[in-house]
Design a protein around this motif. Sequence first.
Motif, PDB file in Angstrom:
ATOM      1  N   ALA A   1       0.823  -1.211   0.000  1.00  0.00           N
ATOM      2  CA  ALA A   1       0.000   0.000   0.000  1.00  0.00           C
ATOM      3  C   ALA A   1       0.854   1.258   0.000  1.00  0.00           C
ATOM      4  CB  ALA A   1      -0.919  -0.005   1.218  1.00  0.00           C
ATOM      5  N   ILE A   2       0.341   2.297  -0.660  1.00  0.00           N
ATOM      6  CA  ILE A   2       1.015   3.590  -0.653  1.00  0.00           C
ATOM      7  C   ILE A   2       0.013   4.697  -0.338  1.00  0.00           C
ATOM      8  CG2 ILE A   2       2.775   2.839  -2.296  1.00  0.00           C
ATOM      9  CD1 ILE A   2       1.365   4.387  -4.463  1.00  0.00           C
ATOM     10  N   HIS A   3       0.500   5.733   0.317  1.00  0.00           N
ATOM     11  CA  HIS A   3      -0.230   6.988   0.447  1.00  0.00           C
ATOM     12  C   HIS A   3       0.090   7.781  -0.828  1.00  0.00           C
ATOM     13  CE1 HIS A   3      -1.057   6.068   4.611  1.00  0.00           C
ATOM     14  NE2 HIS A   3       0.206   6.177   4.979  1.00  0.00           N
ATOM     15  N   LEU A   4      -0.930   8.161  -1.574  1.00  0.00           N
ATOM     16  CA  LEU A   4      -0.710   8.700  -2.906  1.00  0.00           C
ATOM     17  C   LEU A   4      -0.933  10.223  -2.932  1.00  0.00           C
ATOM     18  CD1 LEU A   4       0.062   7.669  -5.710  1.00  0.00           C
ATOM     19  CD2 LEU A   4      -2.368   7.262  -6.158  1.00  0.00           C
ATOM     20  N   VAL A   5       0.052  10.923  -3.491  1.00  0.00           N
ATOM     21  CA  VAL A   5      -0.032  12.369  -3.694  1.00  0.00           C
ATOM     22  C   VAL A   5       0.076  12.624  -5.196  1.00  0.00           C
ATOM     23  CG1 VAL A   5       0.972  14.619  -3.162  1.00  0.00           C
ATOM     24  CG2 VAL A   5       1.050  12.783  -1.452  1.00  0.00           C
ATOM     25  N   LEU A   6      -0.937  13.280  -5.771  1.00  0.00           N
ATOM     26  CA  LEU A   6      -1.021  13.488  -7.226  1.00  0.00           C
ATOM     27  C   LEU A   6      -1.099  14.984  -7.523  1.00  0.00           C
ATOM     28  CD1 LEU A   6      -3.755  10.792  -8.032  1.00  0.00           C
ATOM     29  CD2 LEU A   6      -1.282  10.547  -8.353  1.00  0.00           C
ATOM     30  N   PRO A   7       0.033  15.650  -7.689  1.00  0.00           N
ATOM     31  CA  PRO A   7      -0.005  17.082  -8.000  1.00  0.00           C
ATOM     32  C   PRO A   7      -0.162  17.331  -9.493  1.00  0.00           C
ATOM     33  CG  PRO A   7       2.261  16.375  -7.745  1.00  0.00           C
ATOM     34  CD  PRO A   7       1.411  15.148  -7.518  1.00  0.00           C
ATOM     35  N   SER A   8      -0.687  18.495  -9.833  1.00  0.00           N
ATOM     36  CA  SER A   8      -0.659  18.979 -11.210  1.00  0.00           C
ATOM     37  C   SER A   8       0.546  19.894 -11.362  1.00  0.00           C
ATOM     38  CB  SER A   8      -1.935  19.743 -11.546  1.00  0.00           C
ATOM     39  OG  SER A   8      -3.048  18.871 -11.587  1.00  0.00           O
ATOM     40  N   LEU A   9       1.294  19.707 -12.432  1.00  0.00           N
ATOM     41  CA  LEU A   9       2.460  20.537 -12.678  1.00  0.00           C
ATOM     42  C   LEU A   9       2.072  22.011 -12.734  1.00  0.00           C
ATOM     43  CD1 LEU A   9       3.993  18.381 -15.539  1.00  0.00           C
ATOM     44  CD2 LEU A   9       5.071  18.748 -13.306  1.00  0.00           C
ATOM     45  N   PRO A  10       2.964  22.928 -12.380  1.00  0.00           N
ATOM     46  CA  PRO A  10       2.671  24.349 -12.559  1.00  0.00           C
ATOM     47  C   PRO A  10       2.309  24.638 -14.017  1.00  0.00           C
ATOM     48  CG  PRO A  10       4.676  24.040 -11.274  1.00  0.00           C
ATOM     49  CD  PRO A  10       4.296  22.686 -11.790  1.00  0.00           C
ATOM     50  N   GLY A  11       1.194  25.334 -14.217  1.00  0.00           N
ATOM     51  CA  GLY A  11       0.732  25.617 -15.569  1.00  0.00           C
ATOM     52  C   GLY A  11      -0.120  24.526 -16.167  1.00  0.00           C
ATOM     53  N   TYR A  12      -0.399  23.490 -15.403  1.00  0.00           N
ATOM     54  CA  TYR A  12      -1.224  22.365 -15.841  1.00  0.00           C
ATOM     55  C   TYR A  12      -2.410  22.217 -14.900  1.00  0.00           C
ATOM     56  CZ  TYR A  12       2.472  20.518 -18.942  1.00  0.00           C
ATOM     57  OH  TYR A  12       3.405  20.340 -19.939  1.00  0.00           O
ATOM     58  N   GLY A  13      -3.505  21.704 -15.448  1.00  0.00           N
ATOM     59  CA  GLY A  13      -4.654  21.367 -14.621  1.00  0.00           C
ATOM     60  C   GLY A  13      -5.089  22.539 -13.758  1.00  0.00           C
ATOM     61  N   PHE A  14      -5.363  22.263 -12.488  1.00  0.00           N
ATOM     62  CA  PHE A  14      -5.884  23.273 -11.585  1.00  0.00           C
ATOM     63  C   PHE A  14      -4.793  23.964 -10.773  1.00  0.00           C
ATOM     64  CE2 PHE A  14      -9.295  20.358 -12.591  1.00  0.00           C
ATOM     65  CZ  PHE A  14     -10.310  21.238 -12.951  1.00  0.00           C
ATOM     66  N   SER A  15      -3.520  23.653 -11.066  1.00  0.00           N
ATOM     67  CA  SER A  15      -2.432  24.433 -10.479  1.00  0.00           C
ATOM     68  C   SER A  15      -2.363  25.793 -11.164  1.00  0.00           C
ATOM     69  CB  SER A  15      -1.092  23.705 -10.641  1.00  0.00           C
ATOM     70  OG  SER A  15      -0.992  22.611  -9.751  1.00  0.00           O
ATOM     71  N   GLU A  16      -1.754  26.756 -10.482  1.00  0.00           N
ATOM     72  CA  GLU A  16      -1.633  28.090 -11.070  1.00  0.00           C
ATOM     73  C   GLU A  16      -0.622  28.105 -12.216  1.00  0.00           C
ATOM     74  OE1 GLU A  16      -0.749  31.057  -8.156  1.00  0.00           O
ATOM     75  OE2 GLU A  16      -2.757  30.999  -7.277  1.00  0.00           O
ATOM     76  N   LYS A  17      -0.741  29.111 -13.064  1.00  0.00           N
ATOM     77  CA  LYS A  17       0.178  29.307 -14.172  1.00  0.00           C
ATOM     78  C   LYS A  17       1.287  30.252 -13.719  1.00  0.00           C
ATOM     79  CE  LYS A  17      -3.951  29.029 -16.996  1.00  0.00           C
ATOM     80  NZ  LYS A  17      -4.924  29.778 -17.808  1.00  0.00           N
ATOM     81  N   PRO A  18       2.537  29.831 -13.771  1.00  0.00           N
ATOM     82  CA  PRO A  18       3.618  30.751 -13.386  1.00  0.00           C
ATOM     83  C   PRO A  18       3.569  32.022 -14.230  1.00  0.00           C
ATOM     84  CG  PRO A  18       4.442  28.510 -13.577  1.00  0.00           C
ATOM     85  CD  PRO A  18       3.037  28.493 -14.108  1.00  0.00           C
ATOM     86  N   ASN A  19       3.767  33.177 -13.585  1.00  0.00           N
ATOM     87  CA  ASN A  19       3.714  34.453 -14.300  1.00  0.00           C
ATOM     88  C   ASN A  19       5.096  34.974 -14.661  1.00  0.00           C
ATOM     89  OD1 ASN A  19       4.650  35.298 -11.815  1.00  0.00           O
ATOM     90  ND2 ASN A  19       2.717  36.258 -11.195  1.00  0.00           N
ATOM     91  N   GLU A  20       6.113  34.137 -14.484  1.00  0.00           N
ATOM     92  CA  GLU A  20       7.458  34.479 -14.901  1.00  0.00           C
ATOM     93  C   GLU A  20       8.217  33.197 -15.212  1.00  0.00           C
ATOM     94  OE1 GLU A  20       9.005  36.666 -11.621  1.00  0.00           O
ATOM     95  OE2 GLU A  20       9.366  34.890 -10.384  1.00  0.00           O
ATOM     96  N   PRO A  21       9.224  33.267 -16.081  1.00  0.00           N
ATOM     97  CA  PRO A  21       9.980  32.053 -16.406  1.00  0.00           C
ATOM     98  C   PRO A  21      10.842  31.600 -15.235  1.00  0.00           C
ATOM     99  CG  PRO A  21      10.966  33.968 -17.470  1.00  0.00           C
ATOM    100  CD  PRO A  21       9.680  34.439 -16.840  1.00  0.00           C
ATOM    101  N   GLY A  22      11.335  30.376 -15.351  1.00  0.00           N
ATOM    102  CA  GLY A  22      12.245  29.877 -14.332  1.00  0.00           C
ATOM    103  C   GLY A  22      11.787  28.622 -13.619  1.00  0.00           C
ATOM    104  N   TRP A  23      10.570  28.115 -13.969  1.00  0.00           N
ATOM    105  CA  TRP A  23      10.121  26.889 -13.320  1.00  0.00           C
ATOM    106  C   TRP A  23      10.783  25.681 -14.008  1.00  0.00           C
ATOM    107  CZ3 TRP A  23       7.474  25.557  -8.970  1.00  0.00           C
ATOM    108  CH2 TRP A  23       6.970  26.618  -8.217  1.00  0.00           C
ATOM    109  N   SER A  24      12.034  25.473 -13.651  1.00  0.00           N
ATOM    110  CA  SER A  24      12.831  24.373 -14.191  1.00  0.00           C
ATOM    111  C   SER A  24      12.418  23.060 -13.549  1.00  0.00           C
ATOM    112  CB  SER A  24      14.311  24.623 -13.908  1.00  0.00           C
ATOM    113  OG  SER A  24      14.540  24.571 -12.494  1.00  0.00           O
ATOM    114  N   LEU A  25      12.992  21.976 -14.045  1.00  0.00           N
ATOM    115  CA  LEU A  25      12.742  20.669 -13.443  1.00  0.00           C
ATOM    116  C   LEU A  25      13.159  20.660 -11.974  1.00  0.00           C
ATOM    117  CD1 LEU A  25      14.023  18.415 -16.359  1.00  0.00           C
ATOM    118  CD2 LEU A  25      11.630  18.723 -15.669  1.00  0.00           C
ATOM    119  N   LEU A  26      14.299  21.269 -11.679  1.00  0.00           N
ATOM    120  CA  LEU A  26      14.762  21.293 -10.297  1.00  0.00           C
ATOM    121  C   LEU A  26      13.849  22.138  -9.410  1.00  0.00           C
ATOM    122  CD1 LEU A  26      18.650  21.537 -10.530  1.00  0.00           C
ATOM    123  CD2 LEU A  26      17.294  19.623  -9.668  1.00  0.00           C
ATOM    124  N   LYS A  27      13.307  23.225  -9.964  1.00  0.00           N
ATOM    125  CA  LYS A  27      12.406  24.058  -9.157  1.00  0.00           C
ATOM    126  C   LYS A  27      11.116  23.304  -8.858  1.00  0.00           C
ATOM    127  CE  LYS A  27      10.501  28.713  -8.786  1.00  0.00           C
ATOM    128  NZ  LYS A  27      10.548  30.093  -9.302  1.00  0.00           N
TER     129      LYS A  27
END
Length: 386
Positions: free
Chosen positions: A131-157
């Motif tokens: 069994a796992i406890h599951l966390v399912l986020p939407s990437l920034p700019g995807y789905g119901f997450s907010e859209k970043p208003n400036e560049p810089g959302w790299s993979l590491l960020k």
Amino acid sequence: MKNTLIEAAPIAVSEVELKDLQDRLARTRWPEKEPVSGWVQGAPLAKVQALCEYWRDRYNWHRCEMMLNGWNPQRTVIDGCGIHFFHVPSPEPNALPVIMTHGWPGSVIEFHKVIAPLTDPRSQGGDPADAIHLVLPSLPGYGFSEKPNEPGWSLLKIADAWIELMQRLGYGERWAAQGGDWGAQVSAAIGSRQPDGCIGIHLNGIAWKPSEAEIASADTHERQLIERLQRYNNDLSGYNKVQSTRPQTIGYALADSPAGQAAWIYEKFHDWTDNEGDPESIFSMDEMLDNIMIYWITNTGASSARRYWENDRDPSHDLPVKVPFAFSRFPKDIGGSSQRWAKRRFHQIVRWSETSKGGHFAAFEQPALFVEEVRAGLRAVQQKTL
């Protein structure tokens, strides 16, 4: 003072928005029929018209909305961006927390068939130890997450945001990451960070190109992977070039035309899956439209495309990963890596599996096989860390 609040974030699309969608679909101005047979110039007119007719006249968004709201939707702000996620704890108290990330043109909809067996294997006749406890986020700019208003959302960020999210949920002591497509790259970035508590990662997709020396010494299996990569580069990667160079321009068409947004994604359900000639051989109309709706109702055609623009300016996708790593390759996925090539980046490969069927949208296409692979991969990761 940093805001660490996590709050409920149920989804509620207004009837006004749904009526606008129906009106736009009814007014679609169609191009002429393609002068070729099949899919060689893209999604055929008749196929897209049939999908959009179903969308306009028979599709029921409220069914999907009810399903999503049953997954405990929540929201928190990390680094100035509102992150929407679904938190589905297991009834098993000792379950392993796992953050599972989607890609493009996917969404959390991809996971709708695997949530129950992953979080509650006992109820499915499985071993509760899986069994796992599951966390399912939407990437920034995807789905119901907010859209970043400036560049810089790299993979590491994004990886750092996911690490912070797991800590806020109280999972910081022992957890793992899983993903395919962008989700694989974000999970690998988490692994490269080696954060406290992260015991390892499981991926079902690697965007990894062989070196010239590896190409020259390729075995039969590796030559097949190279041929798939060449076909992708030659025939299937036009969307990538557009989204990595001019995401804003394609965004106008995707924001204004539901038929355009549908065709943009529907084509990938054909090209990237293990199907029998048409995506309808593995997905229902409702399943495809549930995923397309996530992009339409959130108007994320442009913002999701910007992930490609960001990636072309991101040096972090080759960083070494030293945490335990398990991998499952589904045969009809685009591109791919051999285990030999992967060793250059992933230093602790604890399990490498080549499955018999399935494609790019593994959880969506082959949920039972995906669940088996995730369980086996996480078992191998946990055994390594005992």
